[in-house]
Design a protein around this motif. Structure first.
Motif, short mmCIF file in Angstrom:
data_model
loop_
_atom_site.label_atom_id
_atom_site.label_comp_id
_atom_site.label_asym_id
_atom_site.label_seq_id
_atom_site.Cartn_x
_atom_site.Cartn_y
_atom_site.Cartn_z
N ALA A 1 0.79 -1.23 0.00
CA ALA A 1 0.00 0.00 0.00
C ALA A 1 0.83 1.28 0.00
CB ALA A 1 -0.96 -0.01 1.19
N PRO A 2 1.91 1.41 0.78
CA PRO A 2 2.67 2.67 0.77
C PRO A 2 3.23 3.02 -0.61
CG PRO A 2 3.27 1.36 2.69
CD PRO A 2 2.43 0.47 1.80
N PHE A 3 3.59 2.02 -1.39
CA PHE A 3 4.10 2.23 -2.74
C PHE A 3 3.01 2.83 -3.62
CE2 PHE A 3 5.55 -0.19 -6.81
CZ PHE A 3 6.15 0.95 -7.31
N TYR A 4 1.81 2.28 -3.54
CA TYR A 4 0.72 2.77 -4.36
C TYR A 4 0.21 4.13 -3.89
CZ TYR A 4 1.00 -2.18 -5.50
OH TYR A 4 1.47 -3.41 -5.84
N VAL A 5 0.31 4.38 -2.60
CA VAL A 5 -0.02 5.70 -2.06
C VAL A 5 0.91 6.75 -2.68
CG1 VAL A 5 0.14 7.16 -0.01
CG2 VAL A 5 -1.12 5.00 0.09
N TYR B 1 3.75 11.57 -5.69
CA TYR B 1 5.08 11.82 -5.13
C TYR B 1 6.18 11.57 -6.15
CZ TYR B 1 2.62 11.73 -0.63
OH TYR B 1 1.76 11.96 0.41
N PHE B 2 6.02 10.55 -6.98
CA PHE B 2 7.06 10.25 -7.98
C PHE B 2 7.16 11.39 -8.99
CE2 PHE B 2 6.23 5.94 -6.43
CZ PHE B 2 7.53 5.49 -6.25
N TYR C 1 2.95 8.88 4.78
CA TYR C 1 1.51 9.13 4.64
C TYR C 1 0.69 8.00 5.27
CZ TYR C 1 -3.00 10.34 2.62
OH TYR C 1 -4.32 10.69 2.47
N ILE C 2 1.05 6.77 4.95
CA ILE C 2 0.24 5.65 5.42
C ILE C 2 0.38 5.43 6.92
CG2 ILE C 2 1.83 3.67 5.21
CD1 ILE C 2 -0.50 2.28 3.64
N ASP D 1 -8.73 7.47 4.69
CA ASP D 1 -8.06 8.31 3.69
C ASP D 1 -7.14 7.49 2.80
OD1 ASP D 1 -9.33 10.57 4.57
OD2 ASP D 1 -7.68 11.26 5.85
N VAL D 2 -6.45 6.52 3.40
CA VAL D 2 -5.57 5.65 2.62
C VAL D 2 -6.38 4.83 1.62
CG1 VAL D 2 -4.02 3.66 2.75
CG2 VAL D 2 -3.78 5.52 4.41
#
Length: 325
Positions: free
Chosen positions: A44-48, A54-55, A248-249, A256-257
């Motif tokens: 999940a943090p990667f997809y967030v 962010y990228f 974020y996560i 929100d996530v």
């Protein structure tokens, strides 16, 4: 009056420059192709980081491709089909031990424990791992992180694995379908596959391999050593993006996530995603930041040595490049 028009002129110029700069940033993004081992809410943090932009904010145009299985991710990086691989760091260790000169270096961690859940055919709110005795469980291919962590979980639980019918013949991507077809009494699955079976009444989560196995660098990002050496700015930007996703996560509500992740997992409802994110949060699955400590890395190597997949420790400073230090 002249002063008034001058102020308006300055403001307009500022607005124009802002949008011109923003457009230039978008058109000057560096394309980075990434192969992921599977598409799971475990990451999940990667997809967030992707959904929150962010990228792109850090100058990267991310091209994400699925390469089911760590072996396929490794092959994609080594063949230069992608620049970055996202899988278990054990695959980078295998490459190093095989004598590859331009070996794979892990530069950003994401998860700190296994993300599999033990799925049974029948619901059981009081599951005990000893119930695996005399039963068949599908654990994925031999030598992969899912299989290794299953063995470690059994070791930590003082389970005699000789009493379990352990099936290592099923490819990672085929575990769900094989279990649905009637093979095995139990299967180890990542989310959202585990919840999908629960929704369809075909299986029920009864335990967490990650909680039983303990902490280690389970899934991380790696690239060829030469790529890192020649593209350090891109690697730093990538690392910063993942750190922002982790931040974020770890500091925002599950609701929100989930709203961010629905774009990545359109086949799941918002409530399902919330439940899965909560399940992984409760299991303490994610790192606080991308740093992989030597102690954490040694836990992985201990696991490999215990299973006769590694004869001795590999040089930590060769295979891990931490950018947060």
């Amino acid at each position: 009056m002249k002063r008034y028009f001058f102020i308006i002129f300055v403001v307009l110029i500022g607005i124009i420059l802002f949008f011109v700069t923003r457009m230039n940033n978008k058109t000057n993004l560096e394309e980075v192709r990434v192969a992921e081992v599977t598409h799971s809410l475990f990451y999940a943090p990667f997809y967030v980081a992707i959904e929150n932009g962010y990228f792109k904010d850090n100058g990267i145009d991310l091209d994400l491709v699925l390469a089911s299985g760590a072996d396929k991710v490794t092959a994609a990086v080594l063949s230069n089909d992608v620049q970055i691989g996202f899988a278990g760091p054990e695959s980078a260790i295998y490459v190093y031990k095989n004598g590859e000169k331009d070996y794979l270096v892990t530069f950003a961690g994401l998860t700190k424990r296994d993300g599999q859940f033990i799925v049974a055919r029948d619901k059981n709110d009081y599951f005990d791992v000893k119930e695996l005795y005399g039963k068949e469980i599908l654990i994925g291919r031999k030598g992969g992180m899912p299989a290794l962590n299953f063995y470690n979980a059994m070791k930590n639980s003082n389970i005699d694995i000789s009493k379990i019918d352990i099936n290592e013949s099923i490819d990672f991507a085929s575990l769900t379908g094989t279990f649905i077809s009637g093979v095995g009494d139990y299967v180890n699955l990542f989310e959202p596959n585990a919840s999908k079976l629960e929704k369809e009444g075909l299986g029920y989560v009864v335990g967490s391999i990650g909680e039983l196995s303990g902490e280690m660098p389970y899934t991380a990002f790696y690239a060829r050593k030469s790529y890192i050496d020649h593209n350090i700015d891109i690697i730093k930007a990538f690392n910063d993006s993942i750190n922002e996703g982790l931040d974020y996560i770890n500091n925002n509500s599950i609701e929100d996530v989930a709203k961010l992740l629905i774009k990545q997992f359109p086949d799941n409802s918002l409530s399902e995603i919330e439940m899965i994110v909560k399940r992984y949060k409760n299991s303490d699955s994610w790192l606080d930041n991308t740093t992989i400590t030597e102690d954490l890395y040694n836990n992985l190597e201990d696991l490999m040595i215990d299973n006769n997949l590694l004869d001795t420790y590999v040089p930590f400073n060769d295979l891990v490049f931490n950018l947060n230090e």
